[in-house]
Design a protein around this motif. Structure first.
Motif, PDB file in Angstrom:
ATOM      1  N   SER A 139       1.459  -1.213  -0.545  1.00 43.46           N
ATOM      2  CA  SER A 139       0.195   0.156  -0.284  1.00 43.46           C
ATOM      3  C   SER A 139       0.855   1.336   0.019  1.00 43.46           C
ATOM      4  CB  SER A 139      -0.703   0.191   1.029  1.00 43.46           C
ATOM      5  OG  SER A 139      -0.406   0.175   1.971  1.00 43.46           O
ATOM      6  N   ALA A 140       0.263   2.390  -0.513  1.00 43.70           N
ATOM      7  CA  ALA A 140       1.433   3.445  -0.891  1.00 43.70           C
ATOM      8  C   ALA A 140       1.164   3.940   1.022  1.00 43.70           C
ATOM      9  CB  ALA A 140       0.642   4.845  -1.764  1.00 43.70           C
ATOM     10  N   GLU A 141       0.112   3.545   1.583  1.00 47.01           N
ATOM     11  CA  GLU A 141      -0.272   4.432   3.330  1.00 47.01           C
ATOM     12  C   GLU A 141       0.668   3.559   3.518  1.00 47.01           C
ATOM     13  OE1 GLU A 141      -3.623   3.685   6.887  1.00 47.01           O
ATOM     14  OE2 GLU A 141      -4.012   2.979   4.735  1.00 47.01           O
ATOM     15  N   HIS A 142       1.675   3.013   3.883  1.00 48.01           N
ATOM     16  CA  HIS A 142       2.473   2.406   4.387  1.00 48.01           C
ATOM     17  C   HIS A 142       3.850   1.829   3.760  1.00 48.01           C
ATOM     18  CE1 HIS A 142      -0.682   0.586   7.773  1.00 48.01           C
ATOM     19  NE2 HIS A 142      -0.256   1.786   8.126  1.00 48.01           N
ATOM     20  N   ALA A 143       3.737   2.524   2.544  1.00 46.53           N
ATOM     21  CA  ALA A 143       5.188   1.938   1.860  1.00 46.53           C
ATOM     22  C   ALA A 143       6.732   2.120   2.204  1.00 46.53           C
ATOM     23  CB  ALA A 143       5.410   3.136   0.671  1.00 46.53           C
ATOM     24  N   ASP A 144       6.634   3.163   3.615  1.00 41.76           N
ATOM     25  CA  ASP A 144       7.974   3.245   4.105  1.00 41.76           C
ATOM     26  C   ASP A 144       8.038   1.867   4.683  1.00 41.76           C
ATOM     27  OD1 ASP A 144       5.736   3.906   4.913  1.00 41.76           O
ATOM     28  OD2 ASP A 144       6.843   5.554   7.001  1.00 41.76           O
ATOM     29  N   LYS A 145       7.061   1.038   4.501  1.00 40.26           N
ATOM     30  CA  LYS A 145       6.910  -0.090   5.535  1.00 40.26           C
ATOM     31  C   LYS A 145       7.265  -1.988   5.611  1.00 40.26           C
ATOM     32  CE  LYS A 145       4.476   2.115   9.383  1.00 40.26           C
ATOM     33  NZ  LYS A 145       3.071   2.525  10.397  1.00 40.26           N
ATOM     34  N   VAL A 146       7.515  -0.973   3.895  1.00 39.49           N
ATOM     35  CA  VAL A 146       7.575  -2.582   3.324  1.00 39.49           C
ATOM     36  C   VAL A 146       8.722  -3.183   3.383  1.00 39.49           C
ATOM     37  CG1 VAL A 146       6.237  -1.794   1.454  1.00 39.49           C
ATOM     38  CG2 VAL A 146       8.598  -1.573   1.521  1.00 39.49           C
ATOM     39  N   THR A 147       8.251  -5.138   3.618  1.00 37.38           N
ATOM     40  CA  THR A 147       9.506  -6.043   3.358  1.00 37.38           C
ATOM     41  C   THR A 147       9.174  -7.376   2.052  1.00 37.38           C
ATOM     42  OG1 THR A 147       8.253  -6.972   4.815  1.00 37.38           O
ATOM     43  CG2 THR A 147       9.311  -5.562   6.389  1.00 37.38           C
ATOM     44  N   GLY A 152       6.785  -8.984  -0.744  1.00 39.30           N
ATOM     45  CA  GLY A 152       7.656  -8.368  -1.763  1.00 39.30           C
ATOM     46  C   GLY A 152       8.369  -8.088  -2.517  1.00 39.30           C
ATOM     47  N   ILE A 153       8.835  -6.817  -1.693  1.00 36.35           N
ATOM     48  CA  ILE A 153       9.317  -6.149  -2.274  1.00 36.35           C
ATOM     49  C   ILE A 153       9.918  -4.922  -1.181  1.00 36.35           C
ATOM     50  CG2 ILE A 153       6.758  -4.155  -2.608  1.00 36.35           C
ATOM     51  CD1 ILE A 153       9.195  -2.933  -4.659  1.00 36.35           C
ATOM     52  N   GLY A 154      11.229  -4.754  -1.037  1.00 38.81           N
ATOM     53  CA  GLY A 154      11.894  -3.758  -0.264  1.00 38.81           C
ATOM     54  C   GLY A 154      12.302  -2.213  -0.537  1.00 38.81           C
ATOM     55  N   ASN A 155      12.035  -1.425   0.458  1.00 37.97           N
ATOM     56  CA  ASN A 155      12.350   0.214   0.415  1.00 37.97           C
ATOM     57  C   ASN A 155      11.682   0.853  -0.765  1.00 37.97           C
ATOM     58  OD1 ASN A 155      14.119   1.988   1.214  1.00 37.97           O
ATOM     59  ND2 ASN A 155      15.954   1.489   0.592  1.00 37.97           N
ATOM     60  N   VAL A 156      10.607   0.781  -1.258  1.00 36.42           N
ATOM     61  CA  VAL A 156       9.654   1.229  -1.992  1.00 36.42           C
ATOM     62  C   VAL A 156      10.435   3.063  -1.523  1.00 36.42           C
ATOM     63  CG1 VAL A 156       7.758   1.837  -2.649  1.00 36.42           C
ATOM     64  CG2 VAL A 156       8.059  -0.064  -2.180  1.00 36.42           C
ATOM     65  N   MET A 161      10.796   4.968  -5.257  1.00 37.97           N
ATOM     66  CA  MET A 161       9.912   6.227  -5.588  1.00 37.97           C
ATOM     67  C   MET A 161      10.944   7.061  -5.385  1.00 37.97           C
ATOM     68  SD  MET A 161       6.968   5.393  -6.658  1.00 37.97           S
ATOM     69  CE  MET A 161       5.982   6.519  -6.339  1.00 37.97           C
ATOM     70  N   SER A 162      12.029   6.993  -4.472  1.00 40.33           N
ATOM     71  CA  SER A 162      12.884   7.958  -4.297  1.00 40.33           C
ATOM     72  C   SER A 162      12.169   9.659  -3.864  1.00 40.33           C
ATOM     73  CB  SER A 162      13.437   8.973  -5.816  1.00 40.33           C
ATOM     74  OG  SER A 162      14.377   7.944  -6.084  1.00 40.33           O
ATOM     75  N   LYS A 163      11.243   8.755  -3.231  1.00 39.81           N
ATOM     76  CA  LYS A 163      10.607   9.963  -2.069  1.00 39.81           C
ATOM     77  C   LYS A 163       9.158   9.750  -1.457  1.00 39.81           C
ATOM     78  CE  LYS A 163       6.739  10.332  -6.098  1.00 39.81           C
ATOM     79  NZ  LYS A 163       6.282  11.224  -6.714  1.00 39.81           N
ATOM     80  N   GLU A 164       9.271  10.470  -0.389  1.00 41.04           N
ATOM     81  CA  GLU A 164       9.132   9.600   0.813  1.00 41.04           C
ATOM     82  C   GLU A 164       7.114   9.663   0.279  1.00 41.04           C
ATOM     83  OE1 GLU A 164       9.432   8.724   3.574  1.00 41.04           O
ATOM     84  OE2 GLU A 164      11.423   9.472   3.534  1.00 41.04           O
ATOM     85  N   ASN A 165       6.655   9.007   0.934  1.00 46.14           N
ATOM     86  CA  ASN A 165       5.210   8.744   0.627  1.00 46.14           C
ATOM     87  C   ASN A 165       3.901   9.079   1.390  1.00 46.14           C
ATOM     88  OD1 ASN A 165       5.665   6.768   3.069  1.00 46.14           O
ATOM     89  ND2 ASN A 165       3.917   5.819   3.098  1.00 46.14           N
TER      90      ASN A 165
END
Length: 408
Positions: A139-147, A152-156, A161-165
């Motif tokens: 989710s974009a809402e929790h893009a800063d918390k992905v694992t 299935g992806i890390g460090n979005v 994105m090269s920017k904060e969600n």
């Protein structure tokens, strides 16, 4: 190659297939923003366009899950954002994957060695969208918390994105969602992608409002990028949006629990399936409700509710199941729908109206059920006729994209 999901065959494509659910976006939003949406305007002219009907209730969860399963709530089990569990006596969010009775198109494709990615603005949808999925889902809402393990992806934020969600109440979160899809596709090939936004803008701004126009201009840029990358792109919505106000701008609400108690001393439990964590959007006020009653009170309650100004439909459980393809075990003794300008509440004390005390815009009923389906490519004759008929549904989106568009 064909992949069967819930008794529907989906032809696979060489090109990426991207389904987009623009939450709360009826066609009048695109019409009002036409001058700043060149990509959507091009799709309308050289691709395909028609009106389709959403699932009732016209809320986020039932429509998103219908779109990704290709079937109605009686088959997939999801008929709201919120429901009453009779066994436990608790009112709970309908976001547990266990509530989903059937596999998703997304999960099934991923299990057939197809590369699948899902980006949702709202995290409340993520777990259900992720059911059975071997791929990317965040989710974009929790893009800063992905694992990697969970999503299935890390460090979005840094790598993709090269920017904060943005925050969930920032219009940019929906733009971030579509942009993330484009950046994923730019980075690598995906066979199937689903992108679903949030409707904060549509709850707050009407078609033609400058804020809505600016927002859609930014959305159009990234939809255009998906098209440039060679994807078959289809855009629909989970529901539309209507103003729900009195002449002074205050919410036009009918409080069913209060009315039943005061008019006939009938105790009831009114469930408002629009209820979710994002109460700033709508104050848990929508145009659909289900009412739990004693069997002996059903006839009297139905008569009383049917006479309330602004209420246009009162159905028994059996009638609602038949008319709207709902799962009987997930609704009460009555189902109630209000008209275009009216919303349904429980009791005034139950709702926090501070955030929606003026200019309430909401959804849930029949008046928010007609939505657009816009595809960036022409349809074959069979599917063109289906779309032109006005009988197609928003949950036919992937059927149209896979079976209605010629393979490359």
């Amino acid at each position: 190659m064909k992949i069967n999901v819930n008794n529907i065959d989906y032809k696979t494509h060489k090109a990426p297939v991207v389904g987009i659910c623009m939450d709360g976006t009826s066609y009048d939003y695109y019409e009002a923003a036409a001058t700043v949406m060149p990509n959507i305007q091009r799709f309308l002219k050289t691709g395909s366009f028609g009106y389709v009907e959403s699932v009732i209730p016209s809320f986020t969860n039932p429509n998103n899950m219908a779109i990704v399963t290709g079937v109605t709530p009686d088959k997939n089990g999801i008929c709201g954002n919120y429901y009453y569990d009779k066994k436990t006596g608790e009112e709970v969010m309908m976001n547990d994957p266990e509530n989903l009775k059937v596999p998703t198109i997304l999960g099934t494709f991923s299990q057939q060695n197809k590369k699948v990615a899902v980006v949702t603005a709202k995290d409340k949808l993520r777990k259900m969208l992720n059911k059975g999925l071997n791929g990317i889902c965040f989710s974009a809402e929790h893009a800063d918390k992905v694992t990697i393990e969970e999503n299935g992806i890390g460090n979005v934020v840094d790598d993709l994105m090269s920017k904060e969600n943005p925050g969930i109440y920032d219009p940019e979160i929906s733009v971030y969602c579509i942009e993330a899809g484009a950046r994923l596709l730019e980075r690598e090939h995906f066979d199937l992608m689903y992108l679903t936004t949030t409707d904060f803008v549509q709850h707050k701004y009407a078609p033609g409002d400058q804020e809505a126009i600016n927002f859609l201009s930014r959305i159009d840029r990234w939809i255009g990028e998906l098209d440039r990358l060679g994807a078959v792109v289809g855009v629909t919505a989970d529901h539309g949006m209507s103003a729900k106000t009195n002449s002074d701008g205050s919410p036009k609400v009918q409080y069913l629990e209060t009315i039943l108690l005061e008019n006939a001393n009938i105790s009831s439990r009114v469930i408002l399936p629009i209820t979710d964590p994002y109460v700033v959007h709508h104050g848990a006020l929508g145009s659909y409700a289900t009412v739990y009653l004693q069997e002996s009170d059903i006839v009297a309650a139905k008569e009383i509710i049917g006479k309330i100004p602004g209420i246009e439909m009162v159905l028994t459980r059996e009638e609602a199941v038949s008319k709207f393809s709902l799962p009987a075990e997930m609704i009460g003794e009555l189902v109630v729908l209000s008209d275009g300008p009216t919303v349904i509440g429980r009791a005034k004390s139950w709702h926090d109206l501070e955030k929606v005390k003026s200019g309430l815009r909401s959804h849930g009923g029949l008046h928010e059920s007609k939505v657009p389906m816009i595809i960036n490519r022409p349809l074959n004759q069979v599917y063109k006729e289906k779309l032109d008929s006005g009988k197609a549904r928003n949950f036919h989106l992937f059927d149209f994209l896979h079976n209605g568009v010629e393979n490359d």
